[in-house]
Write a protein that holds these residues in place. Structure first.
Motif, mmCIF file in Angstrom:
data_model
loop_
_atom_site.group_PDB
_atom_site.id
_atom_site.type_symbol
_atom_site.label_atom_id
_atom_site.label_comp_id
_atom_site.label_asym_id
_atom_site.label_seq_id
_atom_site.Cartn_x
_atom_site.Cartn_y
_atom_site.Cartn_z
ATOM 1 N N LEU A 45 0.803 -1.217 0.000
ATOM 2 C CA LEU A 45 0.000 0.000 0.000
ATOM 3 C C LEU A 45 0.840 1.273 0.000
ATOM 4 O O LEU A 45 0.320 2.372 0.185
ATOM 5 C CB LEU A 45 -0.943 0.001 1.205
ATOM 6 C CG LEU A 45 -2.008 -1.109 1.167
ATOM 7 C CD1 LEU A 45 -2.824 -1.127 2.454
ATOM 8 C CD2 LEU A 45 -2.917 -0.945 -0.043
ATOM 9 N N GLY A 46 2.135 1.149 -0.221
ATOM 10 C CA GLY A 46 2.973 2.335 -0.385
ATOM 11 C C GLY A 46 3.154 3.137 0.873
ATOM 12 O O GLY A 46 3.281 4.370 0.814
ATOM 13 N N ILE A 47 3.191 2.473 2.025
ATOM 14 C CA ILE A 47 3.417 3.152 3.296
ATOM 15 C C ILE A 47 4.903 3.147 3.634
ATOM 16 O O ILE A 47 5.444 4.113 4.167
ATOM 17 C CB ILE A 47 2.583 2.479 4.399
ATOM 18 C CG1 ILE A 47 1.094 2.699 4.099
ATOM 19 C CG2 ILE A 47 2.931 3.027 5.782
ATOM 20 C CD1 ILE A 47 0.178 1.784 4.838
ATOM 21 N N ILE A 48 5.566 2.026 3.311
ATOM 22 C CA ILE A 48 7.016 1.919 3.423
ATOM 23 C C ILE A 48 7.548 1.285 2.151
ATOM 24 O O ILE A 48 6.785 0.727 1.360
ATOM 25 C CB ILE A 48 7.450 1.073 4.644
ATOM 26 C CG1 ILE A 48 6.872 -0.349 4.539
ATOM 27 C CG2 ILE A 48 7.046 1.746 5.948
ATOM 28 C CD1 ILE A 48 7.387 -1.303 5.610
ATOM 29 N N LYS A 49 8.836 1.367 1.952
ATOM 30 C CA LYS A 49 9.501 0.727 0.820
ATOM 31 C C LYS A 49 10.852 0.233 1.296
ATOM 32 O O LYS A 49 11.603 0.979 1.925
ATOM 33 C CB LYS A 49 9.683 1.735 -0.328
ATOM 34 C CG LYS A 49 10.375 1.168 -1.571
ATOM 35 C CD LYS A 49 9.457 0.265 -2.356
ATOM 36 C CE LYS A 49 10.113 -0.173 -3.671
ATOM 37 N NZ LYS A 49 9.267 -1.142 -4.404
ATOM 38 N N GLN A 50 11.136 -1.035 1.018
ATOM 39 C CA GLN A 50 12.408 -1.581 1.492
ATOM 40 C C GLN A 50 13.567 -0.963 0.727
ATOM 41 O O GLN A 50 13.563 -0.896 -0.498
ATOM 42 C CB GLN A 50 12.427 -3.096 1.342
ATOM 43 C CG GLN A 50 13.706 -3.741 1.876
ATOM 44 C CD GLN A 50 13.608 -5.250 2.011
ATOM 45 O OE1 GLN A 50 12.667 -5.749 2.623
ATOM 46 N NE2 GLN A 50 14.564 -5.960 1.442
ATOM 47 N N ALA A 51 14.586 -0.513 1.480
ATOM 48 C CA ALA A 51 15.801 0.030 0.877
ATOM 49 C C ALA A 51 16.882 -1.037 0.792
ATOM 50 O O ALA A 51 17.612 -1.124 -0.206
ATOM 51 C CB ALA A 51 16.305 1.219 1.700
ATOM 52 N N SER A 52 16.984 -1.840 1.835
ATOM 53 C CA SER A 52 17.906 -2.965 1.916
ATOM 54 C C SER A 52 17.412 -3.831 3.062
ATOM 55 O O SER A 52 16.537 -3.390 3.827
ATOM 56 C CB SER A 52 19.345 -2.475 2.161
ATOM 57 O OG SER A 52 19.426 -1.743 3.373
ATOM 58 N N PRO A 53 17.904 -5.050 3.218
ATOM 59 C CA PRO A 53 17.407 -5.893 4.302
ATOM 60 C C PRO A 53 17.502 -5.195 5.661
ATOM 61 O O PRO A 53 18.578 -4.804 6.098
ATOM 62 C CB PRO A 53 18.320 -7.119 4.232
ATOM 63 C CG PRO A 53 18.716 -7.211 2.796
ATOM 64 C CD PRO A 53 18.867 -5.779 2.346
ATOM 65 N N GLY A 54 16.357 -5.027 6.302
ATOM 66 C CA GLY A 54 16.311 -4.409 7.617
ATOM 67 C C GLY A 54 16.251 -2.897 7.623
ATOM 68 O O GLY A 54 16.215 -2.287 8.696
ATOM 69 N N CYS A 55 16.232 -2.274 6.430
ATOM 70 C CA CYS A 55 16.169 -0.807 6.328
ATOM 71 C C CYS A 55 15.053 -0.415 5.369
ATOM 72 O O CYS A 55 14.932 -0.984 4.280
ATOM 73 C CB CYS A 55 17.505 -0.235 5.844
ATOM 74 S SG CYS A 55 18.891 -0.555 6.946
ATOM 75 N N PHE A 56 14.267 0.572 5.771
ATOM 76 C CA PHE A 56 13.081 0.947 4.993
ATOM 77 C C PHE A 56 12.980 2.452 4.803
ATOM 78 O O PHE A 56 13.334 3.233 5.696
ATOM 79 C CB PHE A 56 11.812 0.435 5.693
ATOM 80 C CG PHE A 56 11.697 -1.055 5.730
ATOM 81 C CD1 PHE A 56 11.004 -1.733 4.743
ATOM 82 C CD2 PHE A 56 12.298 -1.789 6.744
ATOM 83 C CE1 PHE A 56 10.905 -3.123 4.764
ATOM 84 C CE2 PHE A 56 12.208 -3.170 6.779
ATOM 85 C CZ PHE A 56 11.512 -3.843 5.784
ATOM 86 N N HIS A 57 12.470 2.827 3.613
ATOM 87 C CA HIS A 57 12.026 4.204 3.394
ATOM 88 C C HIS A 57 10.652 4.351 4.027
ATOM 89 O O HIS A 57 9.780 3.499 3.832
ATOM 90 C CB HIS A 57 11.892 4.511 1.894
ATOM 91 C CG HIS A 57 13.124 4.296 1.092
ATOM 92 N ND1 HIS A 57 14.192 5.158 1.115
ATOM 93 C CD2 HIS A 57 13.458 3.312 0.217
ATOM 94 C CE1 HIS A 57 15.131 4.734 0.286
ATOM 95 N NE2 HIS A 57 14.717 3.605 -0.260
ATOM 96 N N PHE A 58 10.438 5.423 4.779
ATOM 97 C CA PHE A 58 9.093 5.785 5.210
ATOM 98 C C PHE A 58 8.529 6.747 4.170
ATOM 99 O O PHE A 58 9.071 7.827 3.959
ATOM 100 C CB PHE A 58 9.122 6.460 6.587
ATOM 101 C CG PHE A 58 9.043 5.501 7.737
ATOM 102 C CD1 PHE A 58 7.831 5.218 8.350
ATOM 103 C CD2 PHE A 58 10.182 4.864 8.196
ATOM 104 C CE1 PHE A 58 7.754 4.332 9.411
ATOM 105 C CE2 PHE A 58 10.119 3.967 9.258
ATOM 106 C CZ PHE A 58 8.893 3.696 9.866
ATOM 107 N N LEU A 59 7.432 6.357 3.522
ATOM 108 C CA LEU A 59 6.794 7.191 2.513
ATOM 109 C C LEU A 59 5.756 8.097 3.197
ATOM 110 O O LEU A 59 5.504 7.962 4.397
ATOM 111 C CB LEU A 59 6.181 6.292 1.445
ATOM 112 C CG LEU A 59 7.202 5.321 0.803
ATOM 113 C CD1 LEU A 59 6.552 4.472 -0.276
ATOM 114 C CD2 LEU A 59 8.417 6.054 0.240
#
Length: 456
Positions: A45-59
């Motif tokens: 649902l585009g709330i977060i996006k994985q950047a790398s294992p264990g790290c996420f972009h908050f949208l």
């Protein structure tokens, strides 16, 4: 045109960066790596996006929910005299040598060196930094105590296997408070007050929680409590005694019987740890020589407490507990938007009926006048889509109150359709009745949670 003045609205769905996606069965990201429904829903649902294992972009929607949680915590911390500061993310490794934790938790630390070969740690927590700060000012006066310092910052832990999305990552947002007191009695009183404050925070969030005795682990100290949301994917086992209401992590009391009353008919459940408090004594203040000047003029070692809330984990755990497999659900206190308005489809007879009115603009403005809903109303201005399609989208995204200007908007008087997701209730109301309904229901649920606490 129905939305001719919609450019003045800052909260329009078409303006939100929300890269919605569905993870197919043969996706490059293996579905078995997505081990919780909260992780899958927040990604899809585009709330977060994985950047790398264990790290996420908050949208944007994730940030808005996180800001609500942060504001809720800030308000409660200020109420009890907490002073907000920010410690450096980089902590000198020598501080962790002084506390003795550099070796005991070495495998979980991100360690780096600067160009001068000086060692630093990407801090997973800041007991050493807080003690060092106070020690650099020692001895402070007893009149300055208790001292309650807190921050809300990113923390880092080298997880061997990150999983469950935001619930176990390498980078996470945490609220941590460090308190300093004159003696053990004052420190325990402070501990109880801050635990009560944490109870208030979780009640305001609005999801049932359980507070249990916990293990102090590598943190040390003489007393520890954990806050949990019960969930099948929880990594902690919680013992609860229905006879005497004793609750504890099984790490400290096993799974055979209640250590308090001996009852063997105990309950074992799984929990997601979302908060942890520690009464540390002088474990950190003593080696750092953090002292205060007592009333008799002598320097004394400070007593310390540490109090953590995993904010990004709370967000994910809330979604995990409340959501179905296909639809996200938020507690009203954390929903990115509490109300979404669905105008008629372009070219429909409903749009033609309203083309010379400002029904959408008026409704939006009147709802925003409700103090608890200011900045919490969204218009789904994708009027090329049917109301039915937009309603399904709104329901899947978990907006607590969905208002549609459907077929009954052409009646005299016009009726608005409102769906209350929490109560699974659908009503057709006049504009004034609609506003009364929202005022009554949305205001109370977003300002004060109805969660119950099970505690020792």
């Amino acid at each position: 045109m129905l939305l001719k003045n919609s450019a003045r609205f800052s909260h329009r769905l078409s303006n939100i960066f929300q890269p919605v996606s569905v993870i197919p069965k043969d996706a490059e990201i293996k579905r078995q790596d997505i081990t919780s429904k909260s992780q899958r829903l927040m990604l899809e649902l585009g709330i977060i996006k994985q950047a790398s294992p264990g790290c996420f972009h908050f949208l944007p929607l994730g940030v808005k929910a996180l800001e609500k949680l942060t504001n809720l915590v800030d308000e409660e911390m200020k109420r009890i005299g907490g002073q907000k500061i920010i410690f450096p993310t980089l902590t000198n490794s020598k501080l962790w040598e002084i506390s003795g934790r550099l070796e005991t938790v070495s495998s979980e630390l991100f360690k780096i060196k600067d160009r001068h070969d000086h060692g630093y740690i990407l801090s997973p927590t800041h007991e050493e930094a807080a003690s060092s700060l106070i020690a650099s000012l020692s001895p402070i006066s007893y009149k300055q105590l208790p001292l309650r310092l807190y921050q809300i910052t990113n923390k880092y832990r080298d997880e061997i296997k990150p999983r469950f999305g935001l619930m176990r990552g390498k980078q996470f947002l945490m609220k941590d408070m460090y308190c300093f007191d004159v003696d053990t009695t004052a420190a325990k009183q402070n501990y109880d007050q801050i635990c009560n404050s944490y109870d208030n925070i979780f009640k305001k969030i609005g999801i049932d929680f359980i507070k249990v005795l916990g293990s102090s682990g590598t943190m040390g100290g003489e007393l520890s409590h954990e806050y949990h949301y019960k969930a099948d994917i929880g990594e902690d086992k919680i013992l609860t005694c229905p006879k005497c209401s004793y609750s504890a992590n099984t790490e400290i009391s096993g799974e055979k019987q209640c250590p308090k009353c001996g009852n063997q008919s105990i309950e074992i459940s799984f929990g997601i740890e979302v908060g942890h408090t520690f009464l540390l004594g002088d474990k950190y203040s003593k080696p750092f020589k953090a002292t205060y000047l007592s009333s008799n003029g002598k320097p004394e070692v400070l007593q310390m407490g540490s109090y953590g809330l995993g904010l990004s984990r709370i967000l994910a755990a809330a979604v995990e507990v409340l959501s179905s497999e296909q639809e996200i659900r938020w507690p009203p206190s954390l929903a990115p938007y509490n109300v979404i308005i669905l105008p008629p489809k372009r070219g429909s007879k409903e749009e033609q009926h309203l083309k010379d009115s400002n029904a959408v603009e008026s409704l939006y403005a009147r709802i925003e006048e409700i103090s608890s809903l200011k900045n919490n109303v969204l218009i789904d201005d994708r009027i090329g889509l049917t109301i039915g399609k937009r309603f399904l989208d709104a329901k899947r995204n978990g907006y607590p109150y969905i208002i549609a200007l459907g077929k009954k908007i052409t009646q005299d008087p016009p009726l608005y359709e409102i769906v209350n997701l929490d109560k699974n209730e659908q009503l057709y109301l006049s504009e004034n009745s609609l506003l009364d309904y929202i005022q009554t229901h949305a205001s109370s649920s977003s300002s004060s949670g109805e969660a119950s606490a099970i505690s020792i």
